[in-house]
Write a protein that holds these residues in place. Structure first.
Motif, PDB file in Angstrom:
ATOM      1  N   MET A  50     -51.851 -11.739  55.546  1.00 49.48           N
ATOM      2  CA  MET A  50     -53.034 -10.926  55.285  1.00 49.48           C
ATOM      3  C   MET A  50     -54.292 -11.744  55.545  1.00 49.48           C
ATOM      4  O   MET A  50     -54.341 -12.939  55.269  1.00 49.48           O
ATOM      5  N   SER A  51     -55.311 -11.078  56.070  1.00 50.83           N
ATOM      6  CA  SER A  51     -56.560 -11.748  56.407  1.00 50.83           C
ATOM      7  C   SER A  51     -57.402 -11.968  55.152  1.00 50.83           C
ATOM      8  O   SER A  51     -57.646 -11.043  54.373  1.00 50.83           O
ATOM      9  N   LEU A  52     -57.862 -13.205  54.950  1.00 48.39           N
ATOM     10  CA  LEU A  52     -58.666 -13.546  53.785  1.00 48.39           C
ATOM     11  C   LEU A  52     -60.154 -13.421  54.095  1.00 48.39           C
ATOM     12  O   LEU A  52     -60.612 -13.852  55.162  1.00 48.39           O
ATOM     13  N   THR A  53     -60.910 -12.860  53.162  1.00 47.17           N
ATOM     14  CA  THR A  53     -62.370 -12.896  53.263  1.00 47.17           C
ATOM     15  C   THR A  53     -62.805 -14.351  53.142  1.00 47.17           C
ATOM     16  O   THR A  53     -62.418 -15.048  52.195  1.00 47.17           O
ATOM     17  N   THR A  54     -63.580 -14.819  54.099  1.00 51.16           N
ATOM     18  CA  THR A  54     -63.917 -16.242  54.170  1.00 51.16           C
ATOM     19  C   THR A  54     -65.420 -16.434  54.272  1.00 51.16           C
ATOM     20  O   THR A  54     -66.089 -15.780  55.078  1.00 51.16           O
ATOM     21  N   HIS A  55     -65.932 -17.336  53.440  1.00 44.60           N
ATOM     22  CA  HIS A  55     -67.353 -17.671  53.416  1.00 44.60           C
ATOM     23  C   HIS A  55     -67.538 -19.013  54.107  1.00 44.60           C
ATOM     24  O   HIS A  55     -66.751 -19.946  53.891  1.00 44.60           O
ATOM     25  N   VAL A  56     -68.567 -19.109  54.938  1.00 49.64           N
ATOM     26  CA  VAL A  56     -68.799 -20.334  55.700  1.00 49.64           C
ATOM     27  C   VAL A  56     -70.211 -20.824  55.422  1.00 49.64           C
ATOM     28  O   VAL A  56     -71.177 -20.054  55.478  1.00 49.64           O
ATOM     29  N   PHE A  57     -70.326 -22.107  55.105  1.00 49.03           N
ATOM     30  CA  PHE A  57     -71.615 -22.731  54.807  1.00 49.03           C
ATOM     31  C   PHE A  57     -71.823 -23.913  55.740  1.00 49.03           C
ATOM     32  O   PHE A  57     -70.874 -24.624  56.076  1.00 49.03           O
ATOM     33  N   GLY A  58     -73.073 -24.143  56.132  1.00 51.43           N
ATOM     34  CA  GLY A  58     -73.381 -25.310  56.933  1.00 51.43           C
ATOM     35  C   GLY A  58     -73.537 -25.014  58.405  1.00 51.43           C
ATOM     36  O   GLY A  58     -73.300 -23.891  58.869  1.00 51.43           O
ATOM     37  N   PRO A  59     -73.934 -26.028  59.182  1.00 50.77           N
ATOM     38  CA  PRO A  59     -74.265 -25.836  60.600  1.00 50.77           C
ATOM     39  C   PRO A  59     -73.043 -25.546  61.449  1.00 50.77           C
ATOM     40  O   PRO A  59     -71.934 -25.981  61.144  1.00 50.77           O
ATOM     41  N   ASP A  60     -73.294 -24.816  62.544  1.00 47.94           N
ATOM     42  CA  ASP A  60     -72.237 -24.463  63.487  1.00 47.94           C
ATOM     43  C   ASP A  60     -72.466 -25.231  64.784  1.00 47.94           C
ATOM     44  O   ASP A  60     -72.786 -24.657  65.822  1.00 47.94           O
ATOM     45  N   ALA A  61     -72.334 -26.543  64.700  1.00 43.31           N
ATOM     46  CA  ALA A  61     -72.521 -27.399  65.871  1.00 43.31           C
ATOM     47  C   ALA A  61     -71.190 -27.979  66.309  1.00 43.31           C
ATOM     48  O   ALA A  61     -70.260 -28.112  65.520  1.00 43.31           O
ATOM     49  N   ASP A  62     -71.102 -28.350  67.587  1.00 44.92           N
ATOM     50  CA  ASP A  62     -69.842 -28.826  68.138  1.00 44.92           C
ATOM     51  C   ASP A  62     -69.350 -30.102  67.462  1.00 44.92           C
ATOM     52  O   ASP A  62     -68.149 -30.363  67.416  1.00 44.92           O
ATOM     53  N   ASP A  63     -70.287 -30.915  66.941  1.00 51.22           N
ATOM     54  CA  ASP A  63     -69.896 -32.200  66.364  1.00 51.22           C
ATOM     55  C   ASP A  63     -69.883 -32.187  64.832  1.00 51.22           C
ATOM     56  O   ASP A  63     -69.814 -33.236  64.201  1.00 51.22           O
ATOM     57  N   THR A  64     -69.957 -31.009  64.223  1.00 46.31           N
ATOM     58  CA  THR A  64     -69.991 -30.922  62.759  1.00 46.31           C
ATOM     59  C   THR A  64     -68.583 -31.019  62.182  1.00 46.31           C
ATOM     60  O   THR A  64     -67.678 -30.280  62.591  1.00 46.31           O
ATOM     61  N   ALA A  65     -68.402 -31.917  61.212  1.00 46.07           N
ATOM     62  CA  ALA A  65     -67.111 -32.027  60.536  1.00 46.07           C
ATOM     63  C   ALA A  65     -66.857 -30.777  59.709  1.00 46.07           C
ATOM     64  O   ALA A  65     -67.762 -30.230  59.080  1.00 46.07           O
ATOM     65  N   HIS A  66     -65.603 -30.322  59.695  1.00 48.47           N
ATOM     66  CA  HIS A  66     -65.209 -29.114  58.976  1.00 48.47           C
ATOM     67  C   HIS A  66     -64.401 -29.465  57.728  1.00 48.47           C
ATOM     68  O   HIS A  66     -63.559 -30.370  57.756  1.00 48.47           O
ATOM     69  N   ILE A  67     -64.668 -28.715  56.667  1.00 44.67           N
ATOM     70  CA  ILE A  67     -63.976 -28.869  55.389  1.00 44.67           C
ATOM     71  C   ILE A  67     -63.403 -27.512  54.998  1.00 44.67           C
ATOM     72  O   ILE A  67     -64.125 -26.510  54.991  1.00 44.67           O
ATOM     73  N   LEU A  68     -62.128 -27.470  54.665  1.00 49.51           N
ATOM     74  CA  LEU A  68     -61.536 -26.257  54.098  1.00 49.51           C
ATOM     75  C   LEU A  68     -61.556 -26.411  52.581  1.00 49.51           C
ATOM     76  O   LEU A  68     -60.967 -27.354  52.041  1.00 49.51           O
ATOM     77  N   ALA A  69     -62.264 -25.515  51.886  1.00 50.18           N
ATOM     78  CA  ALA A  69     -62.460 -25.616  50.437  1.00 50.18           C
ATOM     79  C   ALA A  69     -61.720 -24.482  49.735  1.00 50.18           C
ATOM     80  O   ALA A  69     -61.986 -23.301  50.002  1.00 50.18           O
ATOM     81  N   LEU A  70     -60.815 -24.850  48.825  1.00 50.99           N
ATOM     82  CA  LEU A  70     -59.958 -23.878  48.144  1.00 50.99           C
ATOM     83  C   LEU A  70     -60.297 -23.831  46.660  1.00 50.99           C
ATOM     84  O   LEU A  70     -60.162 -24.839  45.952  1.00 50.99           O
ATOM     85  N   GLU A 127     -76.475 -28.143  48.343  1.00 46.57           N
ATOM     86  CA  GLU A 127     -77.222 -29.229  47.716  1.00 46.57           C
ATOM     87  C   GLU A 127     -76.686 -30.619  48.031  1.00 46.57           C
ATOM     88  O   GLU A 127     -77.421 -31.610  47.896  1.00 46.57           O
ATOM     89  N   HIS A 128     -75.426 -30.725  48.453  1.00 44.84           N
ATOM     90  CA  HIS A 128     -74.836 -32.051  48.629  1.00 44.84           C
ATOM     91  C   HIS A 128     -74.148 -32.263  49.971  1.00 44.84           C
ATOM     92  O   HIS A 128     -73.933 -33.405  50.365  1.00 44.84           O
ATOM     93  N   LEU A 129     -73.799 -31.193  50.672  1.00 40.46           N
ATOM     94  CA  LEU A 129     -73.034 -31.330  51.914  1.00 40.46           C
ATOM     95  C   LEU A 129     -73.607 -30.452  53.012  1.00 40.46           C
ATOM     96  O   LEU A 129     -72.873 -29.866  53.808  1.00 40.46           O
ATOM     97  N   ALA A 130     -74.924 -30.375  53.075  1.00 41.81           N
ATOM     98  CA  ALA A 130     -75.571 -29.417  53.970  1.00 41.81           C
ATOM     99  C   ALA A 130     -75.313 -29.705  55.444  1.00 41.81           C
ATOM    100  O   ALA A 130     -75.471 -28.814  56.286  1.00 41.81           O
TER     101      ALA A 130
END
Length: 263
Positions: free
Chosen positions: A1-21, A37-40
């Motif tokens: 099933m598809s989960l509703t997902t919220h995304v925060f932060g920049p959408d740049a090619d070199d931006t590190a991604h974090i999956l937060a549960l 406030e801490h991981l913008a």
């Protein structure tokens, strides 16, 4: 099933991604304050888990069903060029994070487990789940607020509790108020958290945060003993209650950044 997902932060090619549960009875938007406030500068991908928030409430809700849904979130929101990525999981989300790291293998570069809830004592899990179902709804928002304060939110800033009320409290069919969570799914989660604890994959950089003001603790002694002496695993004690992302945001952000930097 598809989960509703919220995304925060920049959408740049070199931006590190974090999956937060998030944890049990939570939702993905709980990560908004930490992200802002801490991981913008990082890209935080935060789904509502099954039976939670605006994700599907229909069963099944087992660990494996969550992992199937989370693997689909990774495929949709974290491109191959941004892997390996870091998973941060709070409470029930921490139990899922460990298992997802095993499933995804080299796609995961590090784990931050915030008071992870797994390997719980089965009689205690039954007691808590039964009590939770018996006290599932509230007369009004003030009743929900006061109960939340009594359930581990006593030290959380008022502004964050206000946001929780606004986002997550909804009218129920019986005329009372309740959190935007499926009660049967929550009960199932207590059962899953009573399964044997799973250790992080061998060699995967992992930080385990233990909230020292929680009694009884969510992080079991056997799990901690298995982590001690493992070179890739660091155990950190936090002088706070269970809601670590809200009560120790600086520590949480620092550990995530360490993982992004290679552990």
């Amino acid at each position: 099933m598809s989960l509703t997902t919220h995304v925060f932060g920049p959408d740049a090619d070199d931006t590190a991604h974090i999956l937060a549960l998030h944890g049990l009875t939570g939702h993905g938007r709980r990560w908004a304050a930490l992200a802002r406030e801490h991981l913008a500068d990082l890209r935080i991908v935060a789904p509502d888990l099954l039976g939670h928030g605006r994700s599907p409430w229909t069963p099944p809700w087992s660990f494996d069903d969550h992992l199937d849904a989370l693997a689909a979130v990774v495929d949709m929101y974290i491109p191959p060029t941004r892997r390996p990525f870091v998973i941060v999981g709070h409470s029930f989300g921490g139990a899922l994070a460990v298992r997802l790291a095993h499933r995804l293998g080299d796609a995961v570069g590090g784990l931050v487990l915030l008071d992870p809830a797994q390997g719980l004592d089965p009689p205690w899990a039954l007691e808590v789940a039964t009590d939770s179902l018996a006290n599932w709804d509230y007369a009004d928002a003030d009743h929900a607020r006061s109960t939340k304060r009594d359930e581990g939110w006593a030290d959380i800033p008022e502004a964050l509790l206000d946001k929780e009320i606004d986002e997550h409290l909804i009218p129920l069919a019986n005329g009372r108020m309740g959190w935007r969570v499926s009660a049967p799914a929550a009960a199932t989660a207590w059962s899953e958290m009573a399964r044997d604890a799973v250790l992080p994959p061998a060699g995967l950089p992992t930080a385990v945060v233990v909230a020292d003001r929680v009694r009884p603790p969510f992080v079991g002694a056997d799990f901690l003993a298995s982590c001690v002496g493992v070179e890739s695993t660091r155990v950190v004690h936090a002088d706070c209650g269970h809601m670590v992302p809200y009560l120790a945001p600086e520590l949480t952000a620092a550990l995530i950044r360490e993982m992004v930097g290679g552990g």
